[in-house]
Design an enzyme around this catalytic site. Structure first.
Site, PDB file in Angstrom:
ATOM      1  N   SER A  18       0.841  -1.200   0.000  1.00 51.63           N
ATOM      2  CA  SER A  18       0.000   0.000   0.000  1.00 51.63           C
ATOM      3  C   SER A  18       0.875   1.248   0.000  1.00 51.63           C
ATOM      4  O   SER A  18       2.103   1.157   0.082  1.00 51.63           O
ATOM      5  CB  SER A  18      -0.876   0.004   1.251  1.00 51.63           C
ATOM      6  OG  SER A  18      -0.051   0.151   2.397  1.00 51.63           O
ATOM      7  N   MET A  19       0.242   2.383  -0.071  1.00 51.28           N
ATOM      8  CA  MET A  19       0.996   3.621   0.110  1.00 51.28           C
ATOM      9  C   MET A  19       1.512   3.662   1.548  1.00 51.28           C
ATOM     10  O   MET A  19       0.924   3.058   2.447  1.00 51.28           O
ATOM     11  CB  MET A  19       0.105   4.831  -0.162  1.00 51.28           C
ATOM     12  CG  MET A  19      -0.158   5.031  -1.655  1.00 51.28           C
ATOM     13  SD  MET A  19      -1.138   6.501  -2.001  1.00 51.28           S
ATOM     14  CE  MET A  19       0.048   7.812  -1.640  1.00 51.28           C
ATOM     15  N   PHE A  20       2.600   4.354   1.752  1.00 54.17           N
ATOM     16  CA  PHE A  20       3.232   4.522   3.072  1.00 54.17           C
ATOM     17  C   PHE A  20       3.767   3.216   3.654  1.00 54.17           C
ATOM     18  O   PHE A  20       3.954   3.088   4.856  1.00 54.17           O
ATOM     19  CB  PHE A  20       2.261   5.173   4.080  1.00 54.17           C
ATOM     20  CG  PHE A  20       1.547   6.362   3.523  1.00 54.17           C
ATOM     21  CD1 PHE A  20       2.233   7.537   3.247  1.00 54.17           C
ATOM     22  CD2 PHE A  20       0.196   6.304   3.239  1.00 54.17           C
ATOM     23  CE1 PHE A  20       1.578   8.626   2.713  1.00 54.17           C
ATOM     24  CE2 PHE A  20      -0.470   7.398   2.702  1.00 54.17           C
ATOM     25  CZ  PHE A  20       0.234   8.563   2.438  1.00 54.17           C
ATOM     26  N   GLY A  22       6.638   1.879   2.428  1.00 54.16           N
ATOM     27  CA  GLY A  22       8.095   1.888   2.267  1.00 54.16           C
ATOM     28  C   GLY A  22       8.597   1.227   0.991  1.00 54.16           C
ATOM     29  O   GLY A  22       9.745   0.809   0.915  1.00 54.16           O
ATOM     30  N   ASP A  89       9.891   2.603 -10.601  1.00 55.78           N
ATOM     31  CA  ASP A  89       9.014   2.966  -9.485  1.00 55.78           C
ATOM     32  C   ASP A  89       7.606   3.273 -10.004  1.00 55.78           C
ATOM     33  O   ASP A  89       7.428   3.574 -11.182  1.00 55.78           O
ATOM     34  CB  ASP A  89       9.587   4.190  -8.750  1.00 55.78           C
ATOM     35  CG  ASP A  89       9.011   4.325  -7.331  1.00 55.78           C
ATOM     36  OD1 ASP A  89       8.394   3.358  -6.837  1.00 55.78           O
ATOM     37  OD2 ASP A  89       9.195   5.395  -6.717  1.00 55.78           O
ATOM     38  N   GLU A  90       6.623   3.207  -9.133  1.00 54.61           N
ATOM     39  CA  GLU A  90       5.218   3.487  -9.469  1.00 54.61           C
ATOM     40  C   GLU A  90       4.759   2.670 -10.675  1.00 54.61           C
ATOM     41  O   GLU A  90       4.113   3.172 -11.605  1.00 54.61           O
ATOM     42  CB  GLU A  90       5.025   4.994  -9.735  1.00 54.61           C
ATOM     43  CG  GLU A  90       5.400   5.881  -8.562  1.00 54.61           C
ATOM     44  CD  GLU A  90       4.445   5.787  -7.366  1.00 54.61           C
ATOM     45  OE1 GLU A  90       3.411   5.089  -7.472  1.00 54.61           O
ATOM     46  OE2 GLU A  90       4.733   6.406  -6.338  1.00 54.61           O
ATOM     47  N   CYS A 146      -1.703   0.610  10.073  1.00 56.30           N
ATOM     48  CA  CYS A 146      -3.028   1.215   9.973  1.00 56.30           C
ATOM     49  C   CYS A 146      -3.104   2.458  10.851  1.00 56.30           C
ATOM     50  O   CYS A 146      -2.832   2.404  12.049  1.00 56.30           O
ATOM     51  CB  CYS A 146      -4.093   0.210  10.372  1.00 56.30           C
ATOM     52  SG  CYS A 146      -5.761   0.906  10.337  1.00 56.30           S
ATOM     53  N   CYS A 149      -6.012   1.784  13.681  1.00 58.39           N
ATOM     54  CA  CYS A 149      -5.940   0.801  14.773  1.00 58.39           C
ATOM     55  C   CYS A 149      -4.545   0.294  15.070  1.00 58.39           C
ATOM     56  O   CYS A 149      -4.360  -0.424  16.053  1.00 58.39           O
ATOM     57  CB  CYS A 149      -6.871  -0.367  14.484  1.00 58.39           C
ATOM     58  SG  CYS A 149      -6.240  -1.480  13.214  1.00 58.39           S
TER      59      CYS A 149
END
Ligand code: ZN
Length: 194
Positions: A18-20, A22, A89-90, A146, A149
């Site tokens: 996911s994003m974030f 790393g 990347d991406e 997350c 949570c």
């Protein structure tokens, strides 16, 4: 990671999550290690990703490496030249032809390291990542944490109700969520006029 070190052959490594989580940080780490070993490295990213810099790949923690912006996956074949290590990347922004391009690069003896989002903001597999995962020799799934949570997170929560698949942005538009905290807003709800 590699218990048997490949010799005289190319291969594909995929870093996805996911994003974030790393991904770019890990891509940069691997490419830097190759540079330290004096291997010739070429780095590419799609022109659509102009978040931070058009001439670098940049991780959220400000790590950066010079890169060449390209408008199609085919261009990577033309521009990779003598590089023995190719970083991309991406990858989710390149479309299906990226798979053949990575295969060709690996077949010609290059080490190909590809980073990209494996799911879109609704949690659906983001092509061409599933196809790349199928043909890759090595796969690394990166997990974020997350925001709601604190559990491991592999989904990207879009905070706006924009329903386009690609909305480029970072902290203000997206956050990492686990499968329980991830919510998908139906675009139609917006238009029902309730
Ligand atoms: Zn959660």
């Amino acid at each position: 990671m590699l218990s048997i070190v490949p010799k005289d052959t190319g291969w594909i490594e995929v870093i996805c999550g996911s994003m974030f989580s790393g991904k770019t940080e890990e891509l940069i780490r691997r490419l830097r290690r190759a540079q330290i070993a004096r291997q010739k490295v070429a780095v590419f990213k799609p022109v659509i990703d102009d978040r931070y810099s058009t001439e670098h790949i940049v991780s959220h923690n400000e790590g950066r490496l010079p890169s060449v912006p390209v408008s199609s996956a085919r261009q990577i074949l033309e521009l990779a030249g003598e590089a023995t290590v190719v970083g991309i990347d991406e990858a989710q922004f390149f479309g299906p032809e990226l798979v053949d391009v990575c295969q060709e690069l690996a077949d010609s003896g290059k080490r190909v390291i590809v980073a990209g989002l494996d799911q879109d903001y609704t949690g659906k597999p983001f092509e061409p990542m599933p196809q790349l995962l199928a043909v890759a020799e090595y796969i690394t799934k990166t997990l974020a944490i997350c925001v709601k949570c604190g559990n491991p997170a592999n989904r990207t929560q879009r905070l706006s109700h924009d329903s386009a698949r690609v909305v480029v942005g970072a902290q203000d538009i997206y956050e990492a969520r686990c499968r329980y905290c991830h919510e998908v807003f139906e675009a139609d709800d917006e238009n029902k006029g309730e």
